[in-house]
Design a protein around this motif. Structure first.
Motif, PDB file in Angstrom:
ATOM      1  N   ILE A 130      39.857   5.810 -51.738  1.00 22.55           N
ATOM      2  CA  ILE A 130      40.249   6.830 -51.082  1.00 22.55           C
ATOM      3  C   ILE A 130      40.390   6.662 -49.778  1.00 22.55           C
ATOM      4  O   ILE A 130      39.320   6.617 -49.026  1.00 22.55           O
ATOM      5  CB  ILE A 130      39.327   8.174 -51.390  1.00 22.55           C
ATOM      6  N   GLY A 131      41.435   6.428 -49.013  1.00 23.18           N
ATOM      7  CA  GLY A 131      41.557   6.350 -47.455  1.00 23.18           C
ATOM      8  C   GLY A 131      41.268   4.734 -47.429  1.00 23.18           C
ATOM      9  O   GLY A 131      41.348   3.636 -48.116  1.00 23.18           O
ATOM     10  N   GLY A 132      41.055   4.463 -46.081  1.00 23.79           N
ATOM     11  CA  GLY A 132      40.746   3.128 -45.383  1.00 23.79           C
ATOM     12  C   GLY A 132      39.306   2.890 -45.398  1.00 23.79           C
ATOM     13  O   GLY A 132      38.463   3.427 -46.255  1.00 23.79           O
ATOM     14  N   GLY A 133      39.023   1.866 -44.508  1.00 18.93           N
ATOM     15  CA  GLY A 133      37.775   1.272 -44.579  1.00 18.93           C
ATOM     16  C   GLY A 133      37.254   0.067 -45.597  1.00 18.93           C
ATOM     17  O   GLY A 133      38.291  -0.152 -46.447  1.00 18.93           O
ATOM     18  N   VAL A 134      36.436  -0.881 -45.196  1.00 16.94           N
ATOM     19  CA  VAL A 134      36.178  -2.147 -45.808  1.00 16.94           C
ATOM     20  C   VAL A 134      34.647  -2.229 -46.140  1.00 16.94           C
ATOM     21  O   VAL A 134      33.996  -2.004 -45.230  1.00 16.94           O
ATOM     22  CB  VAL A 134      36.822  -3.313 -44.979  1.00 16.94           C
ATOM     23  N   SER A 135      34.404  -2.306 -47.442  1.00 21.17           N
ATOM     24  CA  SER A 135      32.960  -2.577 -47.770  1.00 21.17           C
ATOM     25  C   SER A 135      32.173  -3.627 -47.035  1.00 21.17           C
ATOM     26  O   SER A 135      32.975  -4.762 -47.378  1.00 21.17           O
ATOM     27  CB  SER A 135      32.769  -2.538 -49.372  1.00 21.17           C
ATOM     28  N   GLU A 136      31.203  -3.558 -46.663  1.00 22.57           N
ATOM     29  CA  GLU A 136      30.361  -4.920 -46.138  1.00 22.57           C
ATOM     30  C   GLU A 136      29.412  -5.186 -47.144  1.00 22.57           C
ATOM     31  O   GLU A 136      28.493  -4.321 -47.700  1.00 22.57           O
ATOM     32  CB  GLU A 136      29.575  -4.278 -44.708  1.00 22.57           C
ATOM     33  N   GLU A 137      29.495  -6.405 -47.366  1.00 20.37           N
ATOM     34  CA  GLU A 137      28.485  -6.987 -48.507  1.00 20.37           C
ATOM     35  C   GLU A 137      27.121  -6.829 -48.218  1.00 20.37           C
ATOM     36  O   GLU A 137      26.849  -7.014 -46.936  1.00 20.37           O
ATOM     37  CB  GLU A 137      28.818  -8.317 -48.589  1.00 20.37           C
TER      38      GLU A 137
END
Length: 342
Positions: A130-137
């Motif tokens: 849902i929407g933007g952003g990137v998950s950080e490991e």
């Protein structure tokens, strides 16, 4: 069989996996650390007098596999040898279960610990972004589950382990913000004078919002159940239901953003449960992310954090299976929650 403080983790295969909610119970058997869980049809808790009968009749009577261990997640506090579920009349009694079902080792966790574990067990093909952003490991995560109530858990990574952090975040205060909120909130049903997240962000919470909007507009409510309101809200066939669903989504976004700040969840915020899965179109229309990101002075921080809906209804089973395979990967305390024979 006695409770043990042992956190050595290792469980003997085959392992019975169980995700026990107020309405549904989902089971699987894990043959070894490399196998995919052997799944069984979902059980309705109302169809069986107790969990032991359900496991015997619905699982063990239909397989030649005899589990040696069990890892169960239950919707209720795990505080004694008799574990009562919050929203059904089953009581989990590990000692009796072990002797009756031939189990040597039983671990009982909270249901939202299992949901938290699922976040690192499931791939993105089992989620809707849902929407933007990137998950950080390796970054912290938050899990919210609007369902019968509002479940909340965190997941942090420390000392090379994923550590679930269960709690009662669904009972945090939530208040009005917009002019329309101030018209509607006085009509919401309260608990001892306060409005918590769970008064809005669950099945009965959606009904609460719907009735409050109707009262604010001096309308007679035409719908009665969460399913009716959800369907009419998505179809926009009832203006009160459409506004109720919109307010639900916005308040869910606000709460998700608050929890994202609490846990600094650069790894993402994950919505789970049947309600979230049913309202994905409403969650993707922009209002959820707008409310999630509207956290000045930290708007940019929130904008970088991804949000997801877990679309696999058996996600908790996958989380429990991941723990059962390699307990050392997870920092799950079994103090007072593990029963071993011998």
């Amino acid at each position: 069989m006695q409770p043990t403080d042992s956190d050595d983790g290792v469980l003997k295969f085959p392992i019975l996996i169980g995700d026990i909610g107020g309405t549904n119970a989902r089971f699987a058997i894990l043959l070894d650390s490399y196998a995919e869980p052997k799944e069984f049809p979902t059980v309705q808790t109302a169809d069986f007098p107790n969990i032991d009968d359900a496991i015997q009749s619905a699982i063990l009577d239909h397989t030649s596999i005899q589990p040696r261990s069990a890892v169960l997640a239950v919707a209720g506090p795990v505080e004694s040898d008799e574990i009562e579920l919050t929203n059904c009349n089953w009581v989990v009694r590990p000692k009796a279960m072990a002797s009756g079902l031939g189990l040597e080792d039983i671990v009982v966790l909270n249901d939202f610990e299992a949901q938290a574990l699922s976040v690192v067990a499931l791939g993105e093909d089992q989620m809707e972004k849902i929407g933007g952003g990137v998950s950080e490991e390796g970054a912290s995560r938050v899990i919210l589950g609007p369902g019968t109530g509002l479940g909340v858990a965190g997941l942090i990574h420390a000392c090379h382990r994923w550590i679930p952090v269960p709690g009662e975040g669904g009972h945090m205060d939530i208040g009005p913000r917009t002019p329309r909120d101030f018209e509607v909130f006085p009509h919401l049903e309260k608990i001892e004078g306060r409005i918590s997240g769970e008064q809005l962000l669950c099945g009965r919470g959606l009904v609460n919002i719907y009735r409050a909007i109707a009262k604010a507009d001096a309308r007679e409510p035409a719908l009665a159940t969460p399913a009716e309101i959800t369907a009419a809200g998505l179809e926009k066939s009832d203006p009160t239901a459409a506004e109720a669903l919109s307010m639900f989504v916005t308040c869910l976004g606000r709460t998700a953003g608050d929890l994202a700040l609490v846990f600094m969840s650069r790894g993402g915020v994950y919505l789970t449960g049947g309600i979230a899965q049913k309202i994905v179109p409403a969650l993707k229309n922009g209002a959820f992310r707008a409310a999630f990101e509207d956290k000045a002075p930290h708007t940019e921080l929130l904008r970088a954090m991804p949000t997801y809906v877990i679309t696999n209804p058996r996600g908790a089973v996958s989380g429990l299976a991941a723990y059962a395979r390699t307990p050392a990967r997870f920092g799950v305390s079994t103090h007072g929650r593990r029963w071993k024979s011998g």
